[in-house]
Design an enzyme around this catalytic site. Structure first.
Site, PDB file in Angstrom:
ATOM      1  CE  LYS A  67      23.953  -5.015 -22.916  1.00 57.72           C
ATOM      2  NZ  LYS A  67      23.200  -6.207 -23.375  1.00 57.72           N
ATOM      3  CB  SER A  68      29.673  -8.072 -23.367  1.00 53.45           C
ATOM      4  OG  SER A  68      28.902  -7.653 -22.260  1.00 53.45           O
TER       5      SER A  68
ATOM      6  CB  ALA B  38      21.502 -12.391 -26.465  1.00 54.05           C
ATOM      7  CB  SER B  39      21.777  -6.612 -27.912  1.00 51.79           C
ATOM      8  OG  SER B  39      22.613  -6.032 -26.924  1.00 51.79           O
TER       9      SER B  39
ATOM     10  CB  SER C 255      21.229   0.652 -18.713  1.00 49.84           C
ATOM     11  OG  SER C 255      21.840   0.588 -19.968  1.00 49.84           O
TER      12      SER C 255
ATOM     13  N   GLY D 110      21.264  -2.204 -24.498  1.00 54.99           N
ATOM     14  CA  GLY D 110      20.512  -3.084 -25.391  1.00 54.99           C
ATOM     15  C   GLY D 110      20.101  -4.342 -24.638  1.00 54.99           C
ATOM     16  CG  LEU D 111      16.476  -6.370 -25.871  1.00 55.33           C
ATOM     17  CD1 LEU D 111      15.714  -7.098 -26.971  1.00 55.33           C
ATOM     18  CD2 LEU D 111      15.646  -6.306 -24.594  1.00 55.33           C
TER      19      LEU D 111
END
Length: 199
Positions: free
Chosen positions: A37-38, A34-35, A105, A31-32
């Protein structure tokens, strides 16, 4: 290209899983910037560890402090970044770890290569699309990267001056802008892994 090398056979993944009493799986969050993910991957890792499962998170920024510190953000470097982490994730998963990767990615082909690499070794691969419109990500901007990209300080920034190719058929699609909490997102992934008998 390496020469004069020989592949050494080892335990199969099935044999290792029997000894470890745990299967391996790669959960690939894309994902972008600041989506979320982490943040979701961190919550999921904690959930899995609390269940007594071996799990490890490979984070896009963290990897660039070590293994991939020689790579920039050109398309070629992004390709190589994902190629390397695909190989690392495969090794972790083959060791019967629940491997969590949180990488932008941005290119479909790179993610497909990661998937095929796992499939060739008969290892499960779960793509999770952490979906956030660029406008929402830009408003969050916890690292100030979108602002720098808009000012021209950062070149080739995904979503602004470089493309993001969204997954068409991810195993899990999280719309991380409609009020779903981090904990709910992590639970959705864990529930999927349980349903598919990956954990």
């Amino acid at each position: 290209m390496a020469t004069n090398i020989t592949w050494h056979e080892n335990l199969t993944h099935s044999e290792r899983a029997e000894f470890r009493k745990q299967k391996g799986v790669t959960v690939w969050l894309t994902g972008l910037s600041a989506s979320g993910k982490s943040t979701i991957a961190c919550a999921l890792e904690q959930t899995l560890l609390q269940r007594g499962l071996n799990s490890y998170r490979l984070d896009g920024d963290n990897i660039r402090f070590g293994l991939n510190k020689d790579l920039g953000f050109s398309e070629a470097d992004r390709n190589e970044n994902i190629r390397r982490i695909s190989e690392v994730a495969k090794l972790f998963t083959d060791s019967c770890c629940v491997t969590l990767t949180s990488f932008i990615s941005p290119y479909k082909n790179d993610r497909q290569i990661a998937r095929e690499l796992h499939e060739q070794s008969q290892l499960p691969f779960v793509e999770v699309y952490v979906d956030v419109p660029v406008e929402v990500a830009e408003k969050r901007d916890p690292k100030g990267l979108y602002k720098k990209a808009r000012e021209g300080v950062i070149k080739e920034f995904t979503g602004i001056s470089a493309p993001y190719e969204a997954p068409e058929k991810p195993e899990i699609h999280l719309k991380n802008y409609d009020g779903q909490t981090v904990e709910e997102s992590a639970k959705a992934i864990a529930d999927f892994l349980i349903e598919k008998k990956y954990i």
